[in-house]
Motif scaffolding. Sequence first.
Motif, mmCIF file in Angstrom:
data_model
loop_
_atom_site.group_PDB
_atom_site.id
_atom_site.type_symbol
_atom_site.label_atom_id
_atom_site.label_comp_id
_atom_site.label_asym_id
_atom_site.label_seq_id
_atom_site.Cartn_x
_atom_site.Cartn_y
_atom_site.Cartn_z
ATOM 1 N N VAL A 1 0.838 -1.203 0.000
ATOM 2 C CA VAL A 1 0.000 0.000 0.000
ATOM 3 C C VAL A 1 0.873 1.254 0.000
ATOM 4 O O VAL A 1 0.608 2.218 -0.733
ATOM 5 C CB VAL A 1 -0.950 -0.005 1.220
ATOM 6 C CG1 VAL A 1 -1.688 1.313 1.322
ATOM 7 C CG2 VAL A 1 -1.936 -1.159 1.112
ATOM 8 N N SER B 1 2.233 1.795 -3.363
ATOM 9 C CA SER B 1 1.218 2.315 -4.279
ATOM 10 C C SER B 1 1.010 3.807 -4.072
ATOM 11 O O SER B 1 0.857 4.563 -5.038
ATOM 12 C CB SER B 1 -0.100 1.563 -4.071
ATOM 13 O OG SER B 1 0.060 0.190 -4.318
ATOM 14 N N ILE B 2 0.998 4.228 -2.802
ATOM 15 C CA ILE B 2 0.861 5.657 -2.519
ATOM 16 C C ILE B 2 2.050 6.426 -3.089
ATOM 17 O O ILE B 2 1.896 7.518 -3.669
ATOM 18 C CB ILE B 2 0.738 5.888 -1.002
ATOM 19 C CG1 ILE B 2 -0.575 5.274 -0.483
ATOM 20 C CG2 ILE B 2 0.802 7.372 -0.666
ATOM 21 C CD1 ILE B 2 -0.723 5.304 1.017
ATOM 22 N N GLY C 1 1.564 6.921 -6.632
ATOM 23 C CA GLY C 1 0.599 7.993 -6.840
ATOM 24 C C GLY C 1 1.255 9.353 -6.742
ATOM 25 O O GLY C 1 0.962 10.264 -7.535
ATOM 26 N N THR D 1 0.273 4.557 -14.774
ATOM 27 C CA THR D 1 0.258 3.844 -13.488
ATOM 28 C C THR D 1 0.033 2.353 -13.699
ATOM 29 O O THR D 1 0.584 1.528 -12.973
ATOM 30 C CB THR D 1 -0.827 4.417 -12.554
ATOM 31 O OG1 THR D 1 -2.107 4.330 -13.200
ATOM 32 C CG2 THR D 1 -0.547 5.871 -12.217
ATOM 33 N N THR E 1 -1.874 0.262 -8.013
ATOM 34 C CA THR E 1 -1.215 1.455 -8.564
ATOM 35 C C THR E 1 -2.181 2.274 -9.415
ATOM 36 O O THR E 1 -2.099 3.503 -9.441
ATOM 37 C CB THR E 1 0.007 1.055 -9.411
ATOM 38 O OG1 THR E 1 -0.371 0.043 -10.352
ATOM 39 C CG2 THR E 1 1.118 0.510 -8.540
ATOM 40 N N ALA F 1 -4.130 4.226 -6.975
ATOM 41 C CA ALA F 1 -3.291 5.289 -6.414
ATOM 42 C C ALA F 1 -3.117 6.442 -7.395
ATOM 43 O O ALA F 1 -2.903 7.594 -6.985
ATOM 44 C CB ALA F 1 -1.924 4.718 -6.029
#
Length: 772
Positions: A653, A656-657, A660, A695, A749, A752
Amino acid sequence: MLQLKNIKKDYVVAGLPIPALSGITLEFQKNEFVSILGASGSGKTTLLNIIGGLDRYTSGDLLVEGKSTKEFSNNDWDAYRNATIGFVFQTYNLISHLSVLDNVEMALRLSGVSSKERKERATKVLVEVGLADHIHKKPNQLSGGQMQRVAIARALVNNPKILLADEPSGALDSKTSIQILKLIKDISKDRLVIMVTHNTELAQNFSDRIVQLVDGRVVEDSRPVHIKKENLNQSKLLNKKTSMSYMTALKTSFKNLLTKKGRTLITAVAGSIGIIGIALVLSISSGMTNYVDDMQSDTLAGFPLTISSVVSTDAFADPAQRMGDLTSIDGSFTDEPIIYSYDEENNTTLHTNIVTDDFLDYLNQMDSELYNSISYTRAISLNIVAETSAGGYTKVVSSQSNNPFTSAGTVLNEIPNSPEFIQSQYDILDGVYPTAYNELVLIVDSQNQIDVSVLESLGISIEEDYTFSDFIGKTFKVIPNDLYYTSSGSTYIPETNYDMLYNSTEAITISIVGILRVSEDASTELLSSGIGYTTFLTDYMIDINLTSDIVVAQEASKTLNVLTGQPFNTQLTYDIVMRTIGGDSAPTGVQIYPVSFDSKDLIKDYLDAYNVGLDEVDSIIYTDLAETISSTISTLISTITIILAAFAGISLVVSSIMIGIITYVSVIERTKEIGIMRSLGARKKDISRIFNAETVLIGFTSGVLGVLIAMVLNIPLNMIINGLIGVTGFSTLTLTSSLSLIVLSTILTLVAGLIPSGIAARKDPVVALRTE
């Protein structure tokens, strides 16, 4: 062709409207070259942006080929810019990481033109503007004049009706400026060209018409035109909606990522950390599951499916329910100094399995390849007397337990009627395998041990060790009913003179003929240690006892127990007594020994099919202890896997952030590129789609990298595990898990990147074009 009716444009600054255009009314016709002159701040570029659909007028109306644009939606304006308008900017506004050919193809991509046609049309227009030798170069490899020609080619590739040029020669030297103006002049022969410039000399030399702006108003028009009203409603503006496909968005994003290979790779590696963690957890979990499955197959496959005469349906109740049995009535522990009476029978749900002839026939029809053996339990009590080492006599208590997995208190047990199967699991240490009713076998454990309680029950003195010959040939006597029971009125009393019973000529001699020990490669220990007798002995004794006095007497007395003289009750019924004394040969239980775990499932399906359509009282309930053990272990492994995967998922997670955030940085870096694509007719969803595609590509790459790295790490991990427990290929990532992780990485992703891509899509194209 083009009409502006009282166009006004106000910008709001600090809450106050600031006029940029104050009622512009102009008409343009086809095939003319119009130059708009004016000082800085006079509204030239604002007017051009409104004509080009990049900016919206505050009031008034813009008509194209007689069609008003007042009711245009965002998609209509996008289609208008793509099909009707071609932009040429002072600073060229080329996308630096794309080739000349790709820059020109961009407008066609937005139109959904096929790859082959795009290349043909873009190449053709580049040849027309004199760039045939430069189509594969990047913009930074061209001169200013060449870059402007690329911009013109891009503006013309969609064959627009109107070409808008914003200071097209502003960044060029005088010689190159004249070349570009001559090119634009030629273009105006078959379309409307509107050019904004501050160079009066160039405007006068090349333009057909000059419009002078001062403070947002037209102060001079060298050749005003008036379009006939009767012709205005006859033409319609038909613009095909722009539509960038997902595949085009992916290709565009892929090319952008290749221009930043280092950052893309680092981002993908960082994003793969979480995938690596989860992949390793799943690899070990998969290996653990396979290892446990193999271990269970080795140790539990021989566990039979057991059909007992009476089954407790509460046996496998959940732990909370069983804990409730230990508490007071309301479910809580009590502190009161009180003892309550408790009848376990009344608090246990019992089911009686009625083993009928129909069910036995049904079992006989089952595929014999599914099981090694089917053993039937009879409830007859064998009365056996043994001579002790001290010269005395003792009665041997045989086990009538239906649970083959407990050896507590057992001495003599009936072994399944499957000599081949038993001998495949056990080695004969001495003697032979019993094949007759009067032959017994001694069963020892893997260490050649036998419990002292068994020895004591058999009347054998306790020694440190024994030889095989101490047991081979040892005899016991089975006492028939007529010899064992003595009539006393209406009741029958067991004889306790074991000396007389043992030495009676009516006693049946049985002897140990072999010694069995479980094989080293056996799937499980099927037999309890002690003395085993064959089903032949059971059948033999039932045949003898069926006509015995006690059986005949009990048949004549359906309500009284001839052993006690008392009436039957729910615990001690007529049927139970008859089976105990050998008056009923019907089985009270069945043990089915499957060939494998898979065959066990098929056997269970077969048994379940028997119950279809039967009332609950007539149904057969079986017990599968192996499944209970297996299910418990599997649940434990799954729980541990979920917990470990959850911890590893935290890093996924976070990754993924981070992706982003990097996508948002990319949006900031490519703001001008966003403006360029919007000027070419890209919809908001096209812009969003491009960044979402980025992404997706990064997430997919992260997933693939994570899976591959995990596979590589499994190699040393398996070496370590092999050294510890001697199992090769323990940690294995399955194909399903690999694909699932790649999909998971891609989805996370993508999610994100939704916010950054949304920000990109909402950017004002005019503001974006001004960004440096």
